[in-house]
Design an enzyme around this catalytic site. Structure first.
Site, PDB file in Angstrom:
ATOM      1  N   ASP A  30      19.822  -9.925   0.398  1.00  8.26           N
ATOM      2  CA  ASP A  30      19.314 -10.949  -0.519  1.00  8.26           C
ATOM      3  C   ASP A  30      20.501 -11.542  -1.272  1.00  8.26           C
ATOM      4  O   ASP A  30      21.513 -10.862  -1.470  1.00  8.26           O
ATOM      5  CB  ASP A  30      18.320 -10.321  -1.512  1.00  8.26           C
ATOM      6  CG  ASP A  30      17.432 -11.350  -2.190  1.00  8.26           C
ATOM      7  OD1 ASP A  30      16.227 -11.394  -1.876  1.00  8.26           O
ATOM      8  OD2 ASP A  30      17.947 -12.127  -3.035  1.00  8.26           O
ATOM      9  N   THR A  85       8.763 -19.378   0.206  1.00  9.86           N
ATOM     10  CA  THR A  85       8.514 -20.784   0.553  1.00  9.86           C
ATOM     11  C   THR A  85       7.659 -21.381  -0.565  1.00  9.86           C
ATOM     12  O   THR A  85       6.478 -21.639  -0.382  1.00  9.86           O
ATOM     13  CB  THR A  85       7.775 -20.920   1.908  1.00  9.86           C
ATOM     14  OG1 THR A  85       6.618 -20.059   1.889  1.00  9.86           O
ATOM     15  CG2 THR A  85       8.654 -20.535   3.068  1.00  9.86           C
ATOM     16  N   GLU A 146       2.743 -12.174   7.698  1.00 10.89           N
ATOM     17  CA  GLU A 146       2.481 -10.978   6.904  1.00 10.89           C
ATOM     18  C   GLU A 146       1.181 -11.191   6.126  1.00 10.89           C
ATOM     19  O   GLU A 146       0.970 -12.256   5.577  1.00 10.89           O
ATOM     20  CB  GLU A 146       3.660 -10.802   5.926  1.00 10.89           C
ATOM     21  CG  GLU A 146       3.568  -9.625   5.026  1.00 10.89           C
ATOM     22  CD  GLU A 146       3.436  -8.343   5.815  1.00 10.89           C
ATOM     23  OE1 GLU A 146       4.337  -8.044   6.608  1.00 10.89           O
ATOM     24  OE2 GLU A 146       2.414  -7.647   5.627  1.00 10.89           O
ATOM     25  N   PHE A 147       0.337 -10.175   6.083  1.00 12.95           N
ATOM     26  CA  PHE A 147      -0.948 -10.336   5.386  1.00 12.95           C
ATOM     27  C   PHE A 147      -1.085  -9.391   4.199  1.00 12.95           C
ATOM     28  O   PHE A 147      -2.186  -9.122   3.750  1.00 12.95           O
ATOM     29  CB  PHE A 147      -2.103 -10.125   6.368  1.00 12.95           C
ATOM     30  CG  PHE A 147      -1.987 -10.978   7.604  1.00 12.95           C
ATOM     31  CD1 PHE A 147      -2.219 -12.347   7.531  1.00 12.95           C
ATOM     32  CD2 PHE A 147      -1.618 -10.431   8.827  1.00 12.95           C
ATOM     33  CE1 PHE A 147      -2.094 -13.153   8.654  1.00 12.95           C
ATOM     34  CE2 PHE A 147      -1.496 -11.231   9.954  1.00 12.95           C
ATOM     35  CZ  PHE A 147      -1.729 -12.594   9.874  1.00 12.95           C
ATOM     36  N   GLU A 150      -0.457  -8.039  -2.744  1.00 15.02           N
ATOM     37  CA  GLU A 150       0.304  -7.376  -3.805  1.00 15.02           C
ATOM     38  C   GLU A 150      -0.588  -6.294  -4.410  1.00 15.02           C
ATOM     39  O   GLU A 150      -1.798  -6.456  -4.514  1.00 15.02           O
ATOM     40  CB  GLU A 150       0.725  -8.398  -4.863  1.00 15.02           C
ATOM     41  CG  GLU A 150       1.850  -9.277  -4.349  1.00 15.02           C
ATOM     42  CD  GLU A 150       2.270 -10.351  -5.345  1.00 15.02           C
ATOM     43  OE1 GLU A 150       2.105 -10.169  -6.549  1.00 15.02           O
ATOM     44  OE2 GLU A 150       2.767 -11.390  -4.872  1.00 15.02           O
ATOM     45  N   PHE A 280     -14.307 -10.763  -1.949  1.00 17.62           N
ATOM     46  CA  PHE A 280     -13.823 -12.109  -2.287  1.00 17.62           C
ATOM     47  C   PHE A 280     -14.944 -13.054  -2.715  1.00 17.62           C
ATOM     48  O   PHE A 280     -14.818 -14.263  -2.652  1.00 17.62           O
ATOM     49  CB  PHE A 280     -12.942 -12.704  -1.177  1.00 17.62           C
ATOM     50  CG  PHE A 280     -11.499 -12.271  -1.355  1.00 17.62           C
ATOM     51  CD1 PHE A 280     -11.148 -10.947  -1.190  1.00 17.62           C
ATOM     52  CD2 PHE A 280     -10.518 -13.169  -1.735  1.00 17.62           C
ATOM     53  CE1 PHE A 280      -9.839 -10.515  -1.413  1.00 17.62           C
ATOM     54  CE2 PHE A 280      -9.204 -12.752  -1.958  1.00 17.62           C
ATOM     55  CZ  PHE A 280      -8.876 -11.422  -1.794  1.00 17.62           C
ATOM     56  N   CYS A 291       0.713 -17.005  -3.688  1.00 17.57           N
ATOM     57  CA  CYS A 291       0.331 -17.320  -2.301  1.00 17.57           C
ATOM     58  C   CYS A 291      -0.837 -18.289  -2.197  1.00 17.57           C
ATOM     59  O   CYS A 291      -0.657 -19.424  -1.766  1.00 17.57           O
ATOM     60  CB  CYS A 291       0.013 -16.024  -1.568  1.00 17.57           C
ATOM     61  SG  CYS A 291       1.405 -14.893  -1.582  1.00 17.57           S
TER      62      CYS A 291
END
Ligand code: UGA
Length: 465
Positions: A30, A85, A146-147, A150, A280, A291
């Site tokens: 990084d 991103t 990637e799914f 957090e 959800f 995200c």
């Protein structure tokens, strides 16, 4: 296997540590020196349950190290790119600066036969644009979204519910899905640096990724090999669906509010239909984080570039419904004090965008706190993990670490992040012994309304009578 992970944020740091924990030799890279110092010392630069343990183990065992020096990627068989991103400053599209910089920085250190596996969430078409640069170095680019969530990132990385690998040159409809561990058994024999006539680079790359994820593959985790565009779309489609599901139930909450219906009972009832499902469907102050909000905006922006803006125009509505819920939570607080908000002491329970995280990116909790302060309220914010981050971004708010201290003397309580400390461990009787008023606004519909009312509180839910 030898792996490099470029980008050590929420995604990359967890990926690096998780890959080391399943036996790989991993270097995390990084540009942020402070982050690298912390990680090298086995410390997580952000709150993520289980991560500190994995970092300490990996660093101590010697198969996990961190550096700012990109040249240390040289020699790895697979290079994961997990840089951010974010949303562009002047628009809705994704900012690909970091992805481009990571690829450019990596190119000089690639060896023929290396795999570059993009993990960042990118607009569909990005991988196809990047691929020629990687191929010029004799390496192969795949997209491996990637799914992880957090708060559950370690578990989601080691034991995901599916693995998706997008490869170049796969003809339409020829993607594969494997649900048994059988595909992993002959992998080591097929893992050669040179490609054979029978094996194209994409298929070879998919085989290598199967080997990287061996424990999950061996236990039968679905492993889907797709073309690059599909893999990129899988990621944004999944997040768009989740965001839509939340905004759907929040739209129902808006209707419930003018009809006297209870959106939590509605969600329970429709959620029993397995085609719908209860997860959800938590109505409340809505979604935030690094995200869902930016991904739906970037998706809409990309669709517009592709001449298909109407296909996902509903995402603008999803976004608008979501942002209205923040206003609604503020209105409930103002109404609770009959409009007389100036100078009222409001205690905001929660700053993070969700529990088990210290992430405050686009947090509905802080948005509501800032708006209330803007209206003249005397706002105090508490959170078990996110106060330092919140203070840096919004120094104008009062912060109190201790929940009970934060509640002392409050006229109104606004719950916006459903930490157990607030939802399960705070009894209405105890809260009442601390506050001045007995007004509670439940921005996550997570409190037992009847218990709070029985203890003398006026309870205001979101989409509930
Ligand atoms: C989300 C996705 O769930 C992950 O699968 C994905 O990998 C990740 O984004 C990503 O793209 O990196 P995350 O941002 O960690 O994960 O958070 P979620 O658990 O999805 O929650 C997002 C927001 O929705 C939170 O603010 C949460 O409070 C809210 N939410 C969630 C609701 O308002 N209602 C619900 O019923 C569920």
């Amino acid at each position: 296997m030898k792996l490099s992970v470029i980008g050590c944020g929420y995604l990359g740091a967890v990926h690096a540590a998780a890959m080391a924990s399943i036996g790989h030799d991993v270097v995390g890279i990084d540009v942020n020196e402070r982050k690298i110092e912390a990680l090298s010392a086995g410390q997580a630069p952000f709150f993520e349950p289980g991560l500190p343990e994995l970092l300490t183990q990996g660093v101590a065992a010697g198969n996990l190290r961190f550096t700012t020096d990109m040249s240390e990627a040289h020699g790895a068989d697979v290079h994961f790119v997990g840089v951010g991103t974010p949303q562009q400053k002047d628009g809705y599209a994704a900012d690909l600066t970091y992805v481009n910089a990571a690829i450019d920085g990596l190119l000089p250190y690639l060896r023929p036969g290396d795999i570059v596996a993009g993990k960042s969430t990118v607009p569909v078409g990005t991988a196809a644009e990047l691929a020629p640069r990687v191929e010029d170095a004799g390496a192969t680019l795949v997209w491996n979204p990637e799914f992880l969530r957090e708060g559950w990132a370690v578990q989601d990385t080691i034991d995901p519910d599916r693995l998706v690998v997008g490869v170049a040159g796969l003809s339409a409809g020829s993607g594969t899905q494997e649900e048994s561990g059988s595909g992993s058994q002959d992998v080591s024999s097929r893992f050669a640096r040179s490609t054979t006539e029978r094996e194209d680079p994409g298929q070879r790359a998919a085989e290598i990724l199967r080997r990287v994820y061996h424990p999950a593959v061996a236990k039968g985790t679905p492993f889907l090999v797709t073309d690059l565009a599909t893999a990129e779309l899988v990621k944004v489609a999944a997040n768009a669906f989740l965001a839509t599901k939340i905004s759907f139930i929040n739209a129902m909450a808006e209707i419930a509010e003018v009809t006297g219906a209870d959106v939590t009972q509605l969600a329970d009832a429709i959620g029993h239909d397995v085609r719908i499902g209860r997860r959800f469907l938590g109505a409340g102050i809505g979604f935030g984080g690094g995200c869902l909000p930016k991904d739906i905006r970037a998706f809409a922006a990309r669709a517009e570039e592709l001449g298909r803006s109407e296909s996902v125009s509903f995402l603008r509505e999803v976004d608008a419904i979501n942002l209205r819920r923040r206003e609604r939570a503020v209105t409930l607080v103002v109404d609770a004090v009959q409009g007389d908000i100036v100078g009222k002491k409001v205690t905001v329970l929660g700053a993070a965008f969700k529990p088990h995280s210290d992430d405050i990116r686009d947090s509905p909790a802080l948005d509501a706190a800032v708006r209330l302060r803007g209206l003249g309220a005397d706002v105090t914010v508490t959170d078990p993990e996110a106060i330092d981050n919140a203070r840096r971004q919004h120094p104008q708010l009062n912060y109190v670490d201790d929940r009970d201290e934060a509640l002392r003397g409050a006229d109104v309580v606004l719950l916006v992040t459903e930490w157990d400390e607030y939802r399960r461990q705070l009894s209405p009787e105890h809260a009442a012994s601390l506050t001045a008023g007995r007004l509670v606004v439940d921005g996550r519909n997570c409190l037992d309304a009847s218990a709070w009312r029985a203890a003398g509180w006026q309870y205001f839910g979101m989409g509930r009578p």
